[in-house]
Structure formats: C-alpha cells, structure tokens
Design an enzyme around this catalytic site. Structure first.
Site, PDB file in Angstrom:
ATOM      1  N   ARG A 164      10.126   7.058   3.897  1.00 18.72           N
ATOM      2  CA  ARG A 164      10.418   8.680   4.451  1.00 18.72           C
ATOM      3  C   ARG A 164      11.322   9.296   5.097  1.00 18.72           C
ATOM      4  O   ARG A 164      11.405  10.336   5.441  1.00 18.72           O
ATOM      5  CB  ARG A 164       9.080   9.206   4.297  1.00 18.72           C
ATOM      6  CG  ARG A 164       7.678   9.309   2.414  1.00 18.72           C
ATOM      7  CD  ARG A 164       6.842   8.691   2.944  1.00 18.72           C
ATOM      8  NE  ARG A 164       6.447  10.491   3.428  1.00 18.72           N
ATOM      9  CZ  ARG A 164       5.386  11.007   3.688  1.00 18.72           C
ATOM     10  NH1 ARG A 164       4.073   9.826   3.863  1.00 18.72           N
ATOM     11  NH2 ARG A 164       5.010  12.035   4.979  1.00 18.72           N
TER      12      ARG A 164
ATOM     13  N   ARG B 225       0.554  -1.403  -0.014  1.00 16.36           N
ATOM     14  CA  ARG B 225       0.520  -0.013   0.070  1.00 16.36           C
ATOM     15  C   ARG B 225       0.604   1.211   0.322  1.00 16.36           C
ATOM     16  O   ARG B 225       1.656   1.681   0.455  1.00 16.36           O
ATOM     17  CB  ARG B 225      -0.912  -0.159   0.834  1.00 16.36           C
ATOM     18  CG  ARG B 225      -1.951  -1.508   1.420  1.00 16.36           C
ATOM     19  CD  ARG B 225      -2.763  -1.329   2.403  1.00 16.36           C
ATOM     20  NE  ARG B 225      -3.738  -2.153   2.448  1.00 16.36           N
ATOM     21  CZ  ARG B 225      -4.032  -2.533   3.920  1.00 16.36           C
ATOM     22  NH1 ARG B 225      -3.915  -2.058   4.985  1.00 16.36           N
ATOM     23  NH2 ARG B 225      -5.260  -4.188   4.217  1.00 16.36           N
TER      24      ARG B 225
ATOM     25  N   ASP C 216       0.818   5.740   0.178  1.00 20.35           N
ATOM     26  CA  ASP C 216      -0.216   6.636   1.352  1.00 20.35           C
ATOM     27  C   ASP C 216      -0.524   7.961  -0.135  1.00 20.35           C
ATOM     28  O   ASP C 216       0.351   7.468  -0.846  1.00 20.35           O
ATOM     29  CB  ASP C 216       0.661   7.440   1.839  1.00 20.35           C
ATOM     30  CG  ASP C 216       1.136   6.562   3.165  1.00 20.35           C
ATOM     31  OD1 ASP C 216       0.385   5.661   3.125  1.00 20.35           O
ATOM     32  OD2 ASP C 216       2.290   6.651   3.947  1.00 20.35           O
TER      33      ASP C 216
END
Length: 249
Positions: free
Chosen positions: A198, A50, A52
């Site tokens: 990130r 998945r 974001d």
C-alpha cells in the site's frame, strides 16, 4: 492428526482483518468457527499472510489440523455451508504432510492493487478499488516501480508498527498496467513488510499524477525514511492473489 491445506477467498470489507481482534469479526474467526461447527471440535488455523481490515483475497492459504480424517471435498463443502452468509469461501482443500506450514513453507506471495482511474466514482465495486479521479500515467508508474524492484532496505515503505526483524526485502516483481479505466499494480516477493504494498502504491500514484518524478521515487527508497513515502493507498484496492510453495510430496 491429518493436516489440511485450504485455499480461501474473501471480501475483506466487513472484517477487522485476518487475525483475531477484540473489536469485531475477523476472517480467521469466521473460518475457525465454521470448521468447528461441522467437526464438533475447536480448531486453530494458520495463514500464509495476514491481511488488514478491508483487504481482500482471491487465494489466501491456510493449514489446519483436524482430529479425524475427512474427505477434502467434505471439508471444503461443509465449511462453506457453515460460512454462509459471510463473504468467505473455501475454494479447495487437500491433505498435506505434517511438515507443511502455510506461512513458513511459502516461497513467494503475490498481490495486486486495483485503482479505478476515472472521473465517475465506483458503484458496484466501491469497496474493492481505490478511486482516483485525476488522470494517472500507467507507463510512468511502471517506470517508477522498477526503481523499487530488487533487494533493498524498504524502511521508507514500512509501517511504524511493523514487527519484522529487518527492513531488508527482495521485491521480485512490481509491474503496472492499464486495462481500460483500471490500473493494476502487481507485486511479488517471498515476504513483505507491513503496509509495504500500500505504501509503494501511494508513492507510485504520485508519479502517475505527475507530482513526483521517477527519480523522486528512487530517492525516497534510498532515503530509508518513512517520512519520504507518498500517502499510503487505502486497503480497499489490495488483494492477496497467490502463494507459491515447493512441490508437495
């Protein structure tokens, strides 16, 4: 029911992320709706990882079960026809064994994070890079990145809402290179924690800017404390660029 493996490319800018959400259109919903329109039957697709809101993919992998067998090129082209004008495309489709699972069968995932490192802001790629106006030293960032490679407790680089059972992960690759005004960070692992790439990128930016030393990055990892992480990089520069699987028989 024949099972298909699809390779999907998308610009994550207008979406709420990969997974179905109540507050807007997700990539998953866009692809499912497109497949349903050409097959006439509702479907549910399953992805390798998945992403974001705002995160992009050049090589997301999904699997889907259809009620009848279609030629793979028909599945690709018909789905793409119904996806327009959304910035999503099916790059390829193939029939795979029922044992194939886009998430569970994956043995490695690959990401790249793009930083535009120049004074002038981006124009053509404003939503596809992280703009850092101050000078970054890519060599120092690469040296610091090697402190994170290997099997570690990545609690420092884990989102508070991460649902993984363990913060232990094996990071196979974290390389940093400069190409002109762009700095690229390549990360590869079997699996990642939520926001791990990130978070690591934001920490490496601190080192590249001279605000952290290489030892500071090592110490942040060893602390196993989210508060020791650098500022998290924005989603705009992150891309899922590949997923590896065992050979399909």
């Amino acid at each position: 029911m024949p099972r298909y493996k699809l390779v999907v490319e998308y610009d994550g800018t207008p979406f709420t992320g990969w997974q179905h959400q109540t507050n807007g259109l997700s990539v998953q919903q866009a692809v499912e709706d497109a497949i349903a329109r050409f097959t006439g039957t509702p479907v549910r697709i399953h992805c390798a990882g998945r992403t974001d809101s705002g995160v992009h993919a050049t090589h997301q992998v999904v699997h889907v079960d259809l009620e009848k067998e279609w030629r793979p090129d028909t599945v690709r082209d018909a789905t793409n026809s119904h996806l327009r004008p959304a910035p999503v495309a099916i790059l390829s489709a193939q029939i795979v064994p029922e044992t194939f699972n886009a998430r569970l069968s994956a043995v490695k995932r690959h990401y790249v994070y793009r930083i535009l490192n120049r004074r002038a802001p981006p124009t053509l790629e404003a939503s596809r890079v992280w703009h850092v106006a101050w000078t970054l030293d890519a060599d120092v960032m690469h040296e610091a990145a090697q402190m994170l490679v290997g099997r570690h407790d990545f609690t420092t680089f884990r989102a508070a809402e991460c649902q993984a059972n363990s913060p232990i992960r094996t990071l196979d690759r974290l390389d940093v290179e400069r190409i002109g005004d762009e700095i690229r960070i390549y990360a590869s692992a079997r699996s990642f924690l939520h926001h791990q790439v990130r978070s690591m990128t934001g920490t490496l930016e601190r080192a590249g800017a001279g605000r952290w030393s290489v030892e500071d990055v090592r110490a942040a990892l060893k602390a196993q404390d989210r508060k020791r992480c650098g500022p998290m990089a924005p989603p705009t520069g992150l891309y899922l660029i590949g997923v590896d699987y065992p050979e399909l028989s």
